[in-house]
Design an enzyme around this catalytic site. Structure first.
Site, PDB file in Angstrom:
ATOM      1  N   TYR A 141       0.812  -1.210   0.000  1.00 15.87           N
ATOM      2  CA  TYR A 141       0.000   0.000   0.000  1.00 15.87           C
ATOM      3  C   TYR A 141       0.850   1.267   0.000  1.00 15.87           C
ATOM      4  CZ  TYR A 141      -4.486  -2.334   0.938  1.00 15.87           C
ATOM      5  OH  TYR A 141      -5.624  -3.086   0.844  1.00 15.87           O
ATOM      6  N   LYS A 191       4.398 -15.284   2.799  1.00 11.43           N
ATOM      7  CA  LYS A 191       4.621 -16.010   1.541  1.00 11.43           C
ATOM      8  C   LYS A 191       6.141 -16.156   1.416  1.00 11.43           C
ATOM      9  CE  LYS A 191       3.177 -17.822  -2.369  1.00 11.43           C
ATOM     10  NZ  LYS A 191       2.384 -19.055  -2.457  1.00 11.43           N
ATOM     11  N   ASP A 223      -1.529 -18.607   0.972  1.00  6.12           N
ATOM     12  CA  ASP A 223      -2.503 -19.377   0.184  1.00  6.12           C
ATOM     13  C   ASP A 223      -3.116 -20.495   1.026  1.00  6.12           C
ATOM     14  OD1 ASP A 223       0.065 -20.418   0.174  1.00  6.12           O
ATOM     15  OD2 ASP A 223       0.085 -20.999  -1.931  1.00  6.12           O
ATOM     16  N   ASP A 247      -5.814  -7.598   4.292  1.00  8.96           N
ATOM     17  CA  ASP A 247      -6.991  -7.027   3.628  1.00  8.96           C
ATOM     18  C   ASP A 247      -7.820  -8.139   2.991  1.00  8.96           C
ATOM     19  OD1 ASP A 247      -8.677  -5.006   2.469  1.00  8.96           O
ATOM     20  OD2 ASP A 247      -7.655  -5.373   0.573  1.00  8.96           O
ATOM     21  N   ASP A 251     -11.678 -10.017   4.399  1.00 11.78           N
ATOM     22  CA  ASP A 251     -12.929 -10.095   3.626  1.00 11.78           C
ATOM     23  C   ASP A 251     -13.394 -11.548   3.566  1.00 11.78           C
ATOM     24  OD1 ASP A 251     -12.931  -7.350   3.007  1.00 11.78           O
ATOM     25  OD2 ASP A 251     -13.668  -7.749   0.975  1.00 11.78           O
TER      26      ASP A 251
HETATM   27  C1  IPM Z   1     -10.296  -2.038   4.093  1.00 13.39           C
HETATM   28  C2  IPM Z   1     -10.574  -1.476   2.731  1.00 13.39           C
HETATM   29  C3  IPM Z   1      -9.489  -0.447   2.387  1.00 13.39           C
HETATM   30  C4  IPM Z   1      -8.154  -1.169   2.376  1.00 13.39           C
HETATM   31  C5  IPM Z   1      -9.721   0.308   1.081  1.00 13.39           C
HETATM   32  C6  IPM Z   1     -11.058   1.028   1.078  1.00 13.39           C
HETATM   33  C7  IPM Z   1      -8.605   1.252   0.784  1.00 13.39           C
HETATM   34  O1  IPM Z   1     -10.634  -2.496   1.795  1.00 13.39           O
HETATM   35  O2  IPM Z   1     -10.228  -1.262   5.062  1.00 13.39           O
HETATM   36  O3  IPM Z   1     -10.151  -3.263   4.222  1.00 13.39           O
HETATM   37  O4  IPM Z   1      -7.786  -1.783   1.370  1.00 13.39           O
HETATM   38  O5  IPM Z   1      -7.452  -1.114   3.390  1.00 13.39           O
HETATM   39 MG    MG Z   2     -10.579  -4.441   2.619  1.00 14.62          MG
END
Ligand code: IPM
Ligand code: MG
Length: 357
Positions: A141, A191, A223, A247, A251
């Site tokens: 990032y 990794k 992975d 990240d 999710d």
């Molecule tokens: C999160 C989101 C952010 C990230 C985006 C919106 C930049 O996906 O907080 O997980 O990637 O950190």
């Molecule tokens: Mg995210």
């Protein structure tokens, strides 16, 4: 106690869920005799529209001076132009960097009453209680160089996965400290079979682990970790990993909890205010309808009480009220129910007021 909290509602459903978390915090304040002062600022797409930039210096300074920052969500189709100089997400990244919040805590718990909301088989979900600690201010990032150029007559794009030893060490140290109060197990995700940054990560994990002999350290390739989150999530406890792996994995992990709308996060630095936000996005498709699930933000507010204000009893009371509301069958649309954002919060506040203390 008195505390100054900066609110950054942001875009999409952000303002709706932050407004409800504020009501929950106000209920906590009146129950326990605290006084929270809220200051609202623009950040993200709404800030681009008003000030021409996703995060102004003034807003960052206000956040730095606060006791804690509560954020909704940023982004939306309106600001998605790939050629745009600024994006809502840039404001969020600049805020994380500007506050120095290098550790992003994302707890993933499966409420027993929501086991059927997840597409996973129920037997996989019993007892799932994971704390993902995502490194937040390094890696892909923020690494340099980054950008576009033309090389050998070809258009090229570059992102750099860069980590300094101290950035890795401080987040791992936090992971071991938090593991000491849990199941005494740290899963470090990397990794290392491919990436040099992961080999440094693993080397430092081993060093930090040696200082915590009472805690079991395991290394899992990212992975494999992605697969285990689905095949055996109950075996994971504290999971610590670099920015982008975290990240993606969080999710994925949110599916275990039945809805992305359930999950909170806390971003902490060495000192200074913490940043609290639900892990979901701005959900432009349902924005303005009043149907978003406020729980991710309300649980983020509970983490704010715990980590920035040291109000453990208050945090636990709010969390128990959320659990009780879920237990009683309160559901917003994402969980297959019909409660509005406000009604869900009303139920939570009601449970908090009626809880025996
Ligand atoms: C999160 C989101 C952010 C990230 C985006 C919106 C930049 O996906 O907080 O997980 O990637 O950190
Ligand atoms: Mg995210």
């Amino acid at each position: 106690m008195q505390a100054n909290i900066v609110l950054l509602p942001g875009d999409g459903i952000g303002p709706e869920v932050v407004a409800e978390a504020v009501r929950a915090l106000e209920a906590v304040a009146s129950l326990f005799g605290h006084s929270f002062v809220f200051t609202e600022r623009l950040m993200g797409g709404c800030s681009i529209d008003t000030f021409g930039t996703s995060l102004t210096d003034e807003t960052l300074a206000d956040c730095q001076a606060a006791d804690a920052v509560l954020l909704g969500a940023v982004g939306g189709p309106k600001w998605d132009d790939p050629a745009a100089k600024d994006r809502p997400e840039r404001g969020l990244l600049a805020l994380r960097k500007g506050l120095g919040v290098f550790a992003n805590l994302r707890p993933v718990k499966v409420h027993p009453a929501l086991i059927d909301s997840s597409p996973l088989k129920p037997e996989k979900l019993h007892g799932v209680d994971i704390l993902v600690i995502r490194e937040l201010t390094g890696g892909l990032y923020f690494g340099w160089p980054k950008g576009r150029d033309v090389k050998d007559g070809r258009e090229r794009a570059v992102d750099t996965l860069e980590y300094y030893d101290y950035e890795i060490r401080r987040v791992l140290e936090l992971a071991f400290r938090l593991a000491a109060g849990r199941k005494k197990k740290v899963t470090s995700v990397d990794k290392a079979n491919v990436l040099e940054s992961s080999r440094l990560w693993r080397q430092i994990a081993i060093q930090v682990g040696a200082q915590h002999p009472e805690i079991t350290l395991e290394h899992v390739l990212v992975d494999t970790a992605a697969m285990r989150l689905i095949t055996g999530p109950a075996w994971m406890d504290v999971v610590v990993t670099e920015n982008m792996f975290g990240d993606i994995l969080t999710d994925e992990a949110s599916v275990l909890a039945g809805s992305m709308g359930m999950l909170p996060s806390a971003s902490l630095g060495a000192n200074g205010p913490g940043l609290y936000e639900p892990i979901h996005g701005s959900a432009p498709d349902i924005a303005g309808k009043g149907i978003a699930n406020p729980i991710g933000t309300i649980l983020s507010a509970a983490m704010l009480l715990r980590h920035s204000l040291s109000l453990e009893t208050e945090a636990a009371t709010l969390e128990q009220a959320v659990a009780q509301a879920i237990h009683d069958g309160c559901r917003t649309a994402d969980l297959g129910g019909s409660l509005t954002t406000r009604q869900m919060t009303d139920e939570i506040i009601h449970h908090m007021r009626n809880a025996e203390r």
